[in-house]
Design a protein around this motif. Structure first.
Motif, short mmCIF file in Angstrom:
data_model
loop_
_atom_site.label_atom_id
_atom_site.label_comp_id
_atom_site.label_asym_id
_atom_site.label_seq_id
_atom_site.Cartn_x
_atom_site.Cartn_y
_atom_site.Cartn_z
N PRO A 1 46.30 -16.05 -62.91
CA PRO A 1 45.70 -15.88 -61.59
C PRO A 1 45.36 -17.21 -60.92
N ARG B 1 36.63 -1.11 -62.15
CA ARG B 1 37.37 -2.38 -62.07
C ARG B 1 37.82 -2.67 -60.65
N ARG C 1 38.89 -13.44 -55.28
CA ARG C 1 38.51 -13.77 -56.67
C ARG C 1 39.71 -13.58 -57.59
N THR C 2 39.56 -14.03 -58.83
CA THR C 2 40.71 -13.99 -59.73
C THR C 2 41.18 -12.57 -60.00
N GLU C 3 40.24 -11.59 -60.00
CA GLU C 3 40.67 -10.19 -60.14
C GLU C 3 40.78 -9.53 -58.78
N ASN D 1 45.28 -11.91 -55.76
CA ASN D 1 45.85 -12.17 -57.08
C ASN D 1 46.51 -10.92 -57.66
N PHE D 2 45.91 -9.78 -57.40
CA PHE D 2 46.46 -8.53 -57.88
C PHE D 2 47.86 -8.30 -57.29
N ILE E 1 40.04 -2.46 -58.44
CA ILE E 1 41.21 -2.99 -57.78
C ILE E 1 42.39 -2.02 -57.84
#
Lengths: 278, 297
Positions: free
Chosen positions: B156, A46, B128-130, B134-135, A48
């Motif tokens: 997001p 994932r 990006r959204t992830e 955004n995080f 992140i």
């Protein structure tokens, strides 16, 4: 006005606000790249959240046949492009430096065109050209890269010519005259006197051609036949789909390769200004 | 410098290869694009060069004008942002000691040497959204929620696939183009003028606006041109960061060759882009000549 001056009036680089500004700009320039590199070592799909250090994405890159083939293709193209560009660029630089001839100005400014023309225009030109002369698209593997190699040489060798020309400016023309006086042939004087002087420029030019070729996407995108995949083209198609740690790892490899090439090139350019024949 | 006929064989031996290569693989393809821009599709694969100006006329259709003006506007906004970001950096570089100067130069140039596709990809991964931005926002959002603020779930932000993403991408990629000419111009400035201004009681900001900026104007102009040209012709940035309808001229050209299969129109667009580029380069040469005069006094 009443502030006590802590620095000399023109030492703007010591001003706090300017330093903060520069830090901000550098953060903007570097954080995406550093995060990309960091997450190529992240043990999580994932991508992140940091889950621990791993090399597995690098292993995956080398296990991925398509990616490895693309990387290999790119390296072959870059090496061929470098060899040809250095020869052509050195010759072009030499001719423009050494001779007066009709329409010289035209050739000189013409050779700057591949540097300034937008990539997309050149890509389109290459596509139409190979199409027009019916260049076969189904050649066996190493020869199937020839279109891309030709296109890369075309935009790389003018850069080499610029670098080598700059180097030649520091050449003492009397050295060549002396070699000729002492009985060397024109060709011998060229290979034994001028080329050695050119060498730092040639190396810098070679590394420039190498990175230009390795980096190019747009022109390759147009020049490549249906079956040929280079590294940037492969990454492009992967990026279109998704962001994966594998692409991060592949990108990191290219970043490191480019950094090495740049460092070597800068080293040679540093030593190039006329030290030996001042 | 020797006249070519005094040493014919050596001249031909060195001149022939690069010239022929240049003519065969640069001039010929470009001439072909130019010729096709006056052509028409005469069948699925054939193009007849009929001398028509129709392809250039097509460029004046409203939807095409829209794309062209979008390209100019987006590139121009990005260029202005680059100027604002780069000017203080160039000032700092000009007045720093040699070591800091070369370090700053290296730090600014290094990303420039990194693959364009990779830099664009790095931006995508951030935005990006992830992505990381955004995080981070979600992280602070959740802290705020756990502190008892009733904010609901984190939604997001859509940072990618719109025109502002293109502008951010263009700034990100082209910033070094702006720093270098600014630095070159500022470095040539006569420092005694700045000292005089400060001595005579002007503040730093006043000096900056009234002395440094006017004197550096040729360099600023050169920087604007040098940044604007590649930004306007950029292909990857609008292609990867923009939405499906956020076209710039290069993406429009690409469509003519791949999807729309209208080579003559694509050729005409290429040459429009080329003419604009060459005009701007002529401007740049002009500004550089003027810059030389300013420093010479």
């Amino acid at each position: 006005m009443s502030k006590k001056p802590q620095r000399a009036p023109l030492e703007y680089s010591k001003s706090f606000r300017l330093r903060a500004w520069i830090a901000g700009v550098l953060l903007f320039l570097y954080s995406p790249l550093l995060i990309l590199i960091a997450f190529s070592f992240n043990d999580s799909k994932r991508n992140i959240v940091w889950k621990g250090f791993t090399f597995k994405w690098y292993v995956k890159v080398f296990e991925n046949d398509a990616l490895r083939e693309a990387l290999f293709n790119s390296l072959i193209i870059a090496v061929l492009c470098t060899i040809f560009s250095v020869v052509l660029g050195a010759l072009a630089a030499f001719v423009l430096w050494r001779f007066k001839f009709p329409m010289k100005g035209l050739l000189e400014s013409g050779l700057n065109l591949p540097i300034v023309v937008p990539e997309i225009c050149m890509g389109v030109g290459v596509l139409m050209f190979f199409n027009k002369i019916h260049w076969p698209n189904d050649l066996p593997w190493p020869i199937s890269l020839s279109q891309i190699v030709i296109a890369h040489i075309t935009f790389s060798f003018p850069f080499v010519a610029v670098v080598v020309r700059a180097r030649l400016e520091s050449f003492n023309k009397e050295l060549e005259a002396a070699a000729l006086d002492l009985g060397a042939s024109q060709w011998r004087a060229f290979t034994d006197v001028i080329v050695p002087h050119m060498t730092p420029g040639l190396i810098a030019g070679a590394l420039l051609a190498f990175t230009l070729s390795l980096d190019d996407f747009v022109i390759t995108f147009f020049a490549s036949g249906p079956g040929t995949i280079t590294f940037p083209i492969k990454v492009y198609s992967m990026v279109r789909f998704s962001v994966t740690p594998e692409v991060n790892a592949a990108s990191t490899i290219i970043i490191v390769l480019t950094l090495i090439a740049t460092a070597v090139a800068m080293k040679f350019q540093d030593t190039s200004p006329n030290k030996e024949n001042a | 410098m020797q006249n070519w006929f005094e040493n014919k064989r050596f001249f031909w031996a060195t001149m022939l290869a690069p010239t022929v290569w240049f003519l065969a693989f640069f001039v010929a393809p470009m001439a072909l694009v130019w010729a096709y821009s006056f052509g028409e599709n005469a069948g699925p694969v054939n193009i007849a060069i009929t001398g028509t100006f129709g392809n250039y006329a097509k460029a004046f259709r409203p939807e095409i004008i829209q794309v062209l003006s979008d390209s100019v506007v987006l590139a121009f906004i990005a260029t202005l942002i680059c100027l604002v970001l780069a000017f203080p950096v160039a000032i700092a570089m000009t007045f720093a000691d040699d070591k800091t100067k070369s370090w700053l130069l290296l730090l600014i140039m290094l990303p420039f040497w990194t693959n364009l596709l990779i830099r664009t990809y790095a931006l995508i991964a951030m935005m990006r959204t992830e992505g990381f931005i955004n995080f981070s926002f979600a992280f602070f959002h959740n802290i705020a929620v756990s502190l008892g603020f009733n904010l609901g779930d984190y939604v997001p932000m859509e940072l990618l696939y719109n025109k502002s993403a293109i502008v951010i991408g263009l700034v990100y990629v082209h910033l070094p183009f702006m720093v270098l000419p600014l630095y070159a111009a500022l470095d040539k400035l006569d420092r005694s003028l700045i000292e005089a201004s400060l001595d005579l009681g002007a503040g730093h900001m006043t000096t900056m606006w009234k002395i440094v900026v006017p004197l550096a104007l040729p360099g600023i102009a050169a920087g604007l041109v040098i940044t604007f040209i590649p930004a306007m012709g950029a292909y990857l940035t609008p292609d990867l960061l923009g939405g499906p309808n956020d076209l710039m001229i290069a993406t429009l050209i690409e469509r003519q060759f791949k999807r729309a299969n209208d080579w003559p129109f694509g050729s005409a667009l290429s040459f429009i882009l080329m003419y604009v580029t060459l005009i701007f380069f002529a401007l740049r040469t002009f500004f550089e000549a003027r810059g030389g005069k300013v420093s010479a006094h």
